[in-house]
Design a protein around this motif. Structure first.
Motif, short mmCIF file in Angstrom:
data_model
loop_
_atom_site.label_atom_id
_atom_site.label_comp_id
_atom_site.label_asym_id
_atom_site.label_seq_id
_atom_site.Cartn_x
_atom_site.Cartn_y
_atom_site.Cartn_z
N TYR A 1 0.85 -1.19 0.00
CA TYR A 1 0.00 0.00 0.00
C TYR A 1 0.89 1.23 0.00
O TYR A 1 1.85 1.31 0.77
N ILE B 1 0.46 5.09 0.29
CA ILE B 1 -0.60 6.00 0.76
C ILE B 1 -0.06 7.40 1.04
O ILE B 1 1.01 7.55 1.63
N LEU C 1 -0.96 10.69 3.25
CA LEU C 1 -1.77 11.04 4.42
C LEU C 1 -1.24 12.32 5.05
O LEU C 1 -0.06 12.65 4.87
N LEU D 1 -2.03 4.50 10.77
CA LEU D 1 -2.55 3.44 9.89
C LEU D 1 -1.79 2.13 10.10
O LEU D 1 -2.39 1.05 10.12
N TYR E 1 -8.32 1.27 2.54
CA TYR E 1 -8.80 2.35 1.67
C TYR E 1 -9.81 3.23 2.39
O TYR E 1 -9.80 4.46 2.22
N TRP F 1 -9.94 3.74 5.62
CA TRP F 1 -9.13 4.49 6.60
C TRP F 1 -8.51 5.71 5.92
O TRP F 1 -8.56 6.84 6.42
N THR F 2 -7.92 5.49 4.74
CA THR F 2 -7.26 6.55 3.98
C THR F 2 -8.27 7.61 3.54
O THR F 2 -8.00 8.82 3.67
N CYS G 1 -9.32 10.14 6.07
CA CYS G 1 -8.34 11.21 6.32
C CYS G 1 -8.10 12.05 5.06
O CYS G 1 -7.13 12.83 5.00
N GLY H 1 -6.90 11.10 2.32
CA GLY H 1 -5.58 10.77 1.78
C GLY H 1 -5.69 10.22 0.36
O GLY H 1 -6.77 10.23 -0.23
N ILE I 1 -4.97 6.81 -2.09
CA ILE I 1 -4.69 5.37 -2.03
C ILE I 1 -3.54 4.99 -2.95
O ILE I 1 -3.08 3.85 -2.95
N SER J 1 -10.36 7.86 -3.55
CA SER J 1 -9.56 9.08 -3.60
C SER J 1 -10.06 10.11 -4.60
O SER J 1 -9.53 11.23 -4.65
#
Ligand SMILES: O=C(O)CC[C@@H](O)C(=O)O
Ligand SMILES: [Zn+2]
Length: 438
Positions: free
Chosen positions: A319, A321, A323, A331, A379, A381-382, A385, A387, A389, A406
């Motif tokens: 992953y 990411i 953030l 994470l 994803y 979680w991201t 925030c 963020g 992916i 995203s």
């Protein structure tokens, strides 16, 4: 120099990605040498409705560079000529198949460097780097390829060549079409040549490696470091202790500093070694960190070779990411708690200075249930925030179905419209980047 490769054994390495996690079954690899030849190939494929998989050094990590089925592989391996280099402006123009490290060596002889550097430099092609919009280890200092790439030559799906290969720093004449191809992963056109702005080779490069007792300390050190090193800071990378264990175990490298929960690699690049060293030493004193400062090669390999070390663990779920930097490591902690013993290792490292985390989960072998435990959790979680992916690796084949985490629906629809306009028959790198219809 074989320009046409057929035969199961010969084609095999082109069908499988570097991670050996995605495999196609193409029966034909074509290696054109010129833009005119790329045009010829695409014109023919367009006419006959044949799908094409553009391929550079095949070092991508999201399955974007290998065919899904039997797409014809269009390799840039023989398009490796430097076209020009201007020592005054620092602008390099070259074919898409030039290997990043070769370009850097060529430039170093003339007192310059490439504005990007990454672990795969020994095999990745500049055209593939641009098609992926690869970030790498120098982005903090020299910015992304969206700024350093000044021009591109691209062959479109129907075989027509689009010459946007200008070498101008400033050019506001209409839409900046090259940006559409940067990061489009070969789905909108085949990049055949690149014009890129290269910085002067710094006279003094120093690397410091520090141990940090918490992630909060990693962040605090970054703030201090930016304030005290200012314009000479050229990289701020971090890795956790799990990464260090994996690197030590599989590569027989050893940590240069005492065992710590986190490690930070700081690079400075400047023009005056006395001045830079003084700044770095003042910073280390202020950060109250026991760090090691050397010319860097050994320290860099601890960081650059994490990916390689992880492959020795078995299967790796990757992953990449973006953030907000303050939340970056949460994470990893959450994922570790969630997966417990079902994962062999959950590690976090990456380009902290760019807000880019590489979260890698390892297991002895691939398991569907482990994948289900990781995705879509990672994803979601991201997205919570705000963020990204995919910070720098692209969506390729593995991540294309998750783009909506995203990007808003309207943006994806517009992307699909661009794709339909530029490649109405859908022959260019099919099944990649954009989600397939449900
Ligand atoms: O293997 C990875 O997940 C990251 C690879 C690369 O982007 C790096 O920064 O080392
Ligand atoms: Zn990276």
């Amino acid at each position: 120099m074989e320009m046409v490769v057929t035969g199961q054994e010969e084609v095999k390495p082109f069908n499988v990605d570097w991670l050996k996690s995605v495999r196609g079954c193409s029966q034909l690899v074509l290696k054109p040498q010129t833009t005119a030849e790329v045009s010829q190939v695409l014109r023919y494929c367009h006419e006959k409705n044949l799908a094409v998989n553009p391929q550079g050094g095949n070092t991508g990590l999201v399955g974007g560079s290998v065919p899904v089925f039997d797409e014809i592989i269009l390799s840039t391996a023989l398009m490796n000529q430097i076209i020009s280099f201007d020592k005054v402006s620092g602008i390099l123009v070259c074919q898409a198949g030039c290997v990043l490290e070769r370009l850097n060596e060529y430039l170093e002889e003339q007192g310059f460097i490439m504005p990007l550097d990454l672990g795969a430099k020994g095999s990745c092609h500049i055209g593939g780097n641009v098609a992926t919009n690869a970030g790498g280890l120098r982005l903090l200092r020299y910015g992304s390829l969206r700024g350093t790439v000044l021009g591109l030559e691209v062959v479109l799906a129907d075989g027509s060549a689009l010459n946007c290969l200008t070498s101008l720093r400033k050019d506001n004449t209409g839409y900046d079409l090259k940006q559409l191809f940067i990061g489009s992963e070969g789905t909108l056109g085949v990049i055949t040549a690149v014009s890129i702005l290269c910085p002067q080779k710094p006279k003094a490069v120093n690397v410091a490696f520090l141990g940090c007792r918490s992630f909060a300390k990693v962040l605090e050190t970054f703030t201090t470091c930016r304030a005290m090193l200012g314009e000479i800071l050229s990289a701020y990378e971090f890795m956790d202790e799990k990464c260090m264990e994996v690197v030590e175990r599989h590569l027989k490298l050893s940590s240069p500093v005492a065992d710590s929960p986190f490690y930070v690699l700081i690079e400075t690049s400047g023009s005056n070694s006395t001045h830079d060293e003084e700044k770095l030493n003042n910073f280390l004193e202020q950060a109250m960190a026991s760090g090691l400062v050397t010319d860097g090669t050994m320290l860099w390999s601890l960081r650059e070779r994490i990916t390689e070390a992880l492959t020795h663990e078995g299967y790796v779920y990757k992953y990449d990411i973006s953030l907000p930097v303050a939340k970056l490591y949460d994470l990893v902690t959450d994922m570790r708690a969630r997966l417990g013993h079902s994962a062999k290792n959950v590690v976090g490292y990456g380009h902290l200075g760019d807000g880019n985390l590489h979260l890698n989960v390892t297991a002895d072998s691939y398991s569907h249930s482990l994948l289900d435990a990781i995705e879509p959790f990672v994803y979601e979680w991201t997205a919570r925030c705000s963020g990204s992916i995919s910070a720098e690796h692209g969506l390729g084949f593995k991540k294309k179905q998750f783009i909506q985490y995203s990007k808003p629906h309207e943006a994806v629809v517009l992307m699909q419209q661009f794709k339909a306009m530029l490649d109405p028959k859908g022959i260019l790198n099919p099944y990649k980047t954009l989600p397939s219809a449900p």
